[in-house]
Design an enzyme around this catalytic site. Sequence first.
Site, PDB file in Angstrom:
ATOM      1  N   ASP A  97       0.854  -1.152  -0.068  1.00  0.00           N
ATOM      2  CA  ASP A  97       0.004  -0.111   0.075  1.00  0.00           C
ATOM      3  C   ASP A  97       0.684   1.252  -0.008  1.00  0.00           C
ATOM      4  O   ASP A  97       0.573   2.232  -0.621  1.00  0.00           O
ATOM      5  CB  ASP A  97      -0.909   0.018   1.029  1.00  0.00           C
ATOM      6  CG  ASP A  97      -0.272   0.279   2.585  1.00  0.00           C
ATOM      7  OD1 ASP A  97       0.618  -0.462   3.018  1.00  0.00           O
ATOM      8  OD2 ASP A  97      -0.721   1.375   3.043  1.00  0.00           O
ATOM      9  N   ASP A 100       5.769   0.288   3.272  1.00  0.00           N
ATOM     10  CA  ASP A 100       5.860  -0.994   4.137  1.00  0.00           C
ATOM     11  C   ASP A 100       5.305  -2.164   3.153  1.00  0.00           C
ATOM     12  O   ASP A 100       5.034  -1.773   1.839  1.00  0.00           O
ATOM     13  CB  ASP A 100       5.027  -0.988   5.506  1.00  0.00           C
ATOM     14  CG  ASP A 100       3.791  -0.505   5.126  1.00  0.00           C
ATOM     15  OD1 ASP A 100       3.171  -0.557   3.821  1.00  0.00           O
ATOM     16  OD2 ASP A 100       2.861  -0.450   6.260  1.00  0.00           O
ATOM     17  N   TYR A 249      -5.956   0.477   8.974  1.00  0.00           N
ATOM     18  CA  TYR A 249      -6.915   0.783   7.959  1.00  0.00           C
ATOM     19  C   TYR A 249      -8.318   0.331   8.673  1.00  0.00           C
ATOM     20  O   TYR A 249      -9.099  -0.269   8.054  1.00  0.00           O
ATOM     21  CB  TYR A 249      -6.647   0.048   6.610  1.00  0.00           C
ATOM     22  CG  TYR A 249      -5.519   1.079   5.710  1.00  0.00           C
ATOM     23  CD1 TYR A 249      -6.039   2.085   5.095  1.00  0.00           C
ATOM     24  CD2 TYR A 249      -4.464   0.340   5.721  1.00  0.00           C
ATOM     25  CE1 TYR A 249      -4.666   2.709   4.433  1.00  0.00           C
ATOM     26  CE2 TYR A 249      -3.370   0.886   4.935  1.00  0.00           C
ATOM     27  CZ  TYR A 249      -3.631   1.924   4.428  1.00  0.00           C
ATOM     28  OH  TYR A 249      -2.529   2.489   3.619  1.00  0.00           O
ATOM     29  N   GLU A 498       5.852   9.847   3.283  1.00  0.00           N
ATOM     30  CA  GLU A 498       5.164   8.543   2.693  1.00  0.00           C
ATOM     31  C   GLU A 498       4.049   8.542   1.678  1.00  0.00           C
ATOM     32  O   GLU A 498       3.344   9.567   1.826  1.00  0.00           O
ATOM     33  CB  GLU A 498       4.672   7.869   4.025  1.00  0.00           C
ATOM     34  CG  GLU A 498       4.295   6.196   3.566  1.00  0.00           C
ATOM     35  CD  GLU A 498       4.106   5.194   4.936  1.00  0.00           C
ATOM     36  OE1 GLU A 498       3.490   5.788   5.986  1.00  0.00           O
ATOM     37  OE2 GLU A 498       3.997   4.224   4.586  1.00  0.00           O
TER      38      GLU A 498
END
Length: 534
Positions: A97, A100, A249, A498
């Site tokens: 995603d 990571d 999430y 990120e």
Amino acid sequence: MVKEEEKNNHLHNSTKVSKISNPIFSQCSLLLFLFQIFILAKVEAFNYGDALTKSLLYFESQRSGRLPYNQRVTWRDHSGLTDGLEQGVDLVGGYYDAGDHVKFGLPMAFTVTMLSWSVLEFRQEIAAGGELRHAMEAIKWGTDYFIKAHTSPNVLWAEVGDGDTDHYCWQRPEDMTTSRQAYKIDENNPGSDLAGETAAAMAAASIVFKSTNPHYSHLLLQHAQQLFEFGDKYRGKYDGSVGVVKSYYASVSGYMDELLWAALWLYKATDNRVYLNYVIDKANCFGGTGWAISEFSWDVKYAGLQLLATKILMEEKHIDHHGRTILEQYRSKAEYYICSSLNKNNATNNVERTPGGLLYIRQWNNMQYVSTASFLLTIYSDLLKSSGLKLSCHAGMVDHDEIFSFAKSQVDYILGSNPMNMSYLVGFGPNFPQRVHHRGASIVSFRESKGFIGCTQGYDYWYGRDEPNPNVLVGALVGGPDCQDNFGDQRQNYMQTEACTYNTAPLVGVFAKLSQLEDQNLGSHQSLDLIASY
Ligand SMILES: *[C@@H]1O[C@H](CO)[C@@H](O)[C@H](O)[C@H]1NC(C)=O
Ligand SMILES: *[C@@H]1O[C@H](CO)[C@@H](O)[C@H](O)[C@H]1NC(C)=O
């Protein structure tokens, strides 16, 4: 932005003038043309075609599984080749995603829905930019995985790996030693939000592949229909069933938005009234016509589905009176979102902006909301344009040009028109983030140095380094600046540095549209050029 529009109008006008075969007029237009060139040189122009190309490269960086022979991002290699093995299921493939290596089903599905929606709205523009094949490959990399993950009608694998053990290590995906346990939803462990979003993604993708790969399109549609039924019949939030996803999430908005969203996409894919009736019948009790919301994200789908419902209302003729009444209510909420993004609702109902003009929802990964807003605003502007209507906001009437100009201003901010002079699209322009919070990009490429890099070794040698990342994560849209337009280019600053797949996905279509408009403008230069030489 308005200047840019005016400039284009002048160019078009001068083309018209030069068609009159009068030498004086021609000379005037030549002078006007030279003057325009002078002005053009002073206006910052972005190469949106380049941004489009780069945006699609990013999805190759995020690939998990066995990479194909035509993989263009060559600092990556195969990874996650035993995903699902422990559970006796083949879960190789799909996307990481962000920075990571967890494969999170919900954001992955939203990414694929938005890539598909981009292609459905801007197929011709993406093709004109030479990127249709890459866009379709990016979608298929996701849908191939969803087919594997949907092992029986009421079983969908929701996640591979988990955030806690994954974040304990800083490793290249090719070296991964962390847990690859897979988690699923089923009849006893429901997940209507995840099933709904995956159904939406597969239904939207089935339309994308309809003409070029009808067999695959049909397969996607079958999965989508089953997943929707599963999600609708066994109701529940997936984070109640898959506990490990909670701190990463969690589905804050619940599953009702995803069920409505899935039904709308299934209606578009099948033309079957059953799905439209679902959206109409459940509009009120599922919040579809109740929620007025200013953000659209992997979690909260209301604004997107309200806009999609608006398109159906405006583009379809055969909807009965009751249906139209409900779709009008969806439309009024979609308009709230648009007016709110334009700062044209009344006072407290607008999205904040940074001093530099960027939409600002929240501190952590704010760019995801800017990117989805640019997409929805662009589509809505096209809808107004084709229907010849204007939007009535609390602060007044707005036309399609103004809406599109604002969307463009957000994209231009992303690409470098901002107080930091920084492109938040990595690899674009002269100045972009050098220390993206991304394990693979921040460690020497596996292709160059195959020696194993262990779990904490990555933290010791690579994470804290001040040097730029050895690999450029081209096309990634990072979290972006804070509410004062400030941006700290440090790897530890994950709120800002990120990137996520669902940040870039909505921009694919918008870049393509901007790129084609730019080409058309260049086209008018060329015709002027010819006139000048004549
Ligand atoms: C805000 O807008 C609503 C709906 O248009 C209106 O009823 C309300 O009076 C407005 N409030 C203010 C403070 O202007
Ligand atoms: C950005 O560019 C402008 C114009 O070239 C310059 O005035 C400004 O100082 C730059 N800002 C930063 C943070 O580099």
